[in-house]
Design a protein around this motif. Sequence first.
Motif, PDB file in Angstrom:
ATOM      1  N   LYS A  42      47.915  43.599  45.336  1.00 50.33           N
ATOM      2  CA  LYS A  42      48.831  42.814  44.528  1.00 50.33           C
ATOM      3  C   LYS A  42      48.046  42.086  43.444  1.00 50.33           C
ATOM      4  CE  LYS A  42      51.391  41.792  48.767  1.00 50.33           C
ATOM      5  NZ  LYS A  42      51.892  40.696  49.647  1.00 50.33           N
ATOM      6  N   PRO A  43      48.688  41.720  42.343  1.00 51.01           N
ATOM      7  CA  PRO A  43      47.979  40.966  41.305  1.00 51.01           C
ATOM      8  C   PRO A  43      47.315  39.704  41.843  1.00 51.01           C
ATOM      9  CG  PRO A  43      50.037  41.778  40.433  1.00 51.01           C
ATOM     10  CD  PRO A  43      50.032  42.114  41.895  1.00 51.01           C
ATOM     11  N   GLU A  44      47.913  39.074  42.842  1.00 50.31           N
ATOM     12  CA  GLU A  44      47.323  37.854  43.414  1.00 50.31           C
ATOM     13  C   GLU A  44      46.074  38.122  44.244  1.00 50.31           C
ATOM     14  OE1 GLU A  44      50.511  38.867  43.616  1.00 50.31           O
ATOM     15  OE2 GLU A  44      51.397  38.335  45.566  1.00 50.31           O
ATOM     16  N   ASP A  45      45.739  39.395  44.438  1.00 53.79           N
ATOM     17  CA  ASP A  45      44.478  39.737  45.106  1.00 53.79           C
ATOM     18  C   ASP A  45      43.307  39.749  44.121  1.00 53.79           C
ATOM     19  OD1 ASP A  45      46.315  42.128  47.037  1.00 53.79           O
ATOM     20  OD2 ASP A  45      45.625  40.138  47.683  1.00 53.79           O
ATOM     21  N   THR A  46      43.603  39.559  42.844  1.00 55.09           N
ATOM     22  CA  THR A  46      42.552  39.524  41.832  1.00 55.09           C
ATOM     23  C   THR A  46      41.595  38.371  42.100  1.00 55.09           C
ATOM     24  OG1 THR A  46      43.921  40.560  40.135  1.00 55.09           O
ATOM     25  CG2 THR A  46      42.088  39.193  39.373  1.00 55.09           C
ATOM     26  N   ALA A  47      40.312  38.691  42.221  1.00 56.57           N
ATOM     27  CA  ALA A  47      39.296  37.690  42.539  1.00 56.57           C
ATOM     28  C   ALA A  47      37.923  38.357  42.532  1.00 56.57           C
ATOM     29  CB  ALA A  47      39.553  37.089  43.919  1.00 56.57           C
ATOM     30  N   VAL A  48      36.904  37.535  42.611  1.00 59.45           N
ATOM     31  CA  VAL A  48      35.564  38.029  42.925  1.00 59.45           C
ATOM     32  C   VAL A  48      35.450  38.047  44.445  1.00 59.45           C
ATOM     33  CG1 VAL A  48      33.085  37.674  42.725  1.00 59.45           C
ATOM     34  CG2 VAL A  48      34.599  37.124  40.797  1.00 59.45           C
ATOM     35  N   TYR A  49      35.053  39.181  44.978  1.00 61.65           N
ATOM     36  CA  TYR A  49      34.941  39.350  46.417  1.00 61.65           C
ATOM     37  C   TYR A  49      33.468  39.290  46.820  1.00 61.65           C
ATOM     38  CZ  TYR A  49      39.853  40.471  46.917  1.00 61.65           C
ATOM     39  OH  TYR A  49      41.225  40.388  46.941  1.00 61.65           O
ATOM     40  N   TYR A  50      33.187  38.477  47.835  1.00 59.28           N
ATOM     41  CA  TYR A  50      31.828  38.260  48.307  1.00 59.28           C
ATOM     42  C   TYR A  50      31.698  38.693  49.762  1.00 59.28           C
ATOM     43  CZ  TYR A  50      31.533  35.016  44.334  1.00 59.28           C
ATOM     44  OH  TYR A  50      31.545  34.440  43.088  1.00 59.28           O
ATOM     45  N   CYS A  51      30.573  39.302  50.101  1.00 58.04           N
ATOM     46  CA  CYS A  51      30.270  39.472  51.517  1.00 58.04           C
ATOM     47  C   CYS A  51      29.292  38.376  51.929  1.00 58.04           C
ATOM     48  CB  CYS A  51      29.721  40.851  51.827  1.00 58.04           C
ATOM     49  SG  CYS A  51      28.101  41.223  51.153  1.00 58.04           S
ATOM     50  N   ALA A  52      29.362  38.016  53.185  1.00 63.84           N
ATOM     51  CA  ALA A  52      28.553  36.923  53.703  1.00 63.84           C
ATOM     52  C   ALA A  52      28.093  37.256  55.112  1.00 63.84           C
ATOM     53  CB  ALA A  52      29.360  35.626  53.710  1.00 63.84           C
ATOM     54  N   GLN A  83      26.202  38.692  45.642  1.00 64.02           N
ATOM     55  CA  GLN A  83      26.469  38.180  44.293  1.00 64.02           C
ATOM     56  C   GLN A  83      27.926  38.331  43.888  1.00 64.02           C
ATOM     57  OE1 GLN A  83      25.345  41.184  44.880  1.00 64.02           O
ATOM     58  NE2 GLN A  83      26.619  42.489  43.572  1.00 64.02           N
ATOM     59  N   GLY A  84      28.681  39.111  44.646  1.00 60.72           N
ATOM     60  CA  GLY A  84      30.102  39.282  44.386  1.00 60.72           C
ATOM     61  C   GLY A  84      30.410  40.523  43.575  1.00 60.72           C
ATOM     62  N   THR A  85      31.624  41.014  43.741  1.00 59.54           N
ATOM     63  CA  THR A  85      32.120  42.142  42.959  1.00 59.54           C
ATOM     64  C   THR A  85      33.551  41.831  42.529  1.00 59.54           C
ATOM     65  OG1 THR A  85      32.404  44.558  42.905  1.00 59.54           O
ATOM     66  CG2 THR A  85      32.921  43.466  44.983  1.00 59.54           C
ATOM     67  N   GLN A  86      33.847  42.095  41.265  1.00 53.93           N
ATOM     68  CA  GLN A  86      35.152  41.726  40.701  1.00 53.93           C
ATOM     69  C   GLN A  86      36.207  42.759  41.068  1.00 53.93           C
ATOM     70  OE1 GLN A  86      36.120  38.960  38.615  1.00 53.93           O
ATOM     71  NE2 GLN A  86      38.155  39.784  39.043  1.00 53.93           N
ATOM     72  N   VAL A  87      37.331  42.275  41.557  1.00 51.85           N
ATOM     73  CA  VAL A  87      38.508  43.106  41.801  1.00 51.85           C
ATOM     74  C   VAL A  87      39.634  42.574  40.916  1.00 51.85           C
ATOM     75  CG1 VAL A  87      40.269  43.759  43.469  1.00 51.85           C
ATOM     76  CG2 VAL A  87      37.861  43.721  44.151  1.00 51.85           C
ATOM     77  N   THR A  88      40.200  43.435  40.100  1.00 54.76           N
ATOM     78  CA  THR A  88      41.297  43.056  39.221  1.00 54.76           C
ATOM     79  C   THR A  88      42.465  43.985  39.488  1.00 54.76           C
ATOM     80  OG1 THR A  88      39.748  42.308  37.529  1.00 54.76           O
ATOM     81  CG2 THR A  88      42.025  42.668  36.859  1.00 54.76           C
TER      82      THR A  88
END
Length: 124
Positions: A87-97, A116-121
């Motif tokens: 969904k559009p609201e899932d747009t974010a930078v995704y980080y693993c930890a 460092q994160g990966t962008q999801v749009t």
Amino acid sequence: QVHLEESGGGLVQAGGSLRLSCAVSGHTLDPYSMAWFRQAPGKEREFVAAIRWMAGITFYADSMKGRSTISRDNAQNTLYLQMNTLKPEDTAVYYCAARRSPWLTSMAEHFDLWGQGTQVTVSA
């Protein structure tokens, strides 16, 4: 020292799918647990899912339950997040930890190491 590197982000249309990867290097992951978090512009970092590395026990945030699957490949030392019906609201930078404990938690401050994160749009 454990090093985390995410990949697999990108631009996808609403309803589509993505699989994120997090390559882990530098140390054995027993007795670690790992997780995915995300952060949208202007918002706090949000828990998505966690997994106990050796046992494979998983834990999801309500927002992604049923639409995502966290998994790991022990041999490849790689963490995954399969996301469906985006969904559009899932747009974010995704980080693993990573956390030096097998006990699962959704609290970002309990995690010791971050990628460092990966962008999801997700477009409407």
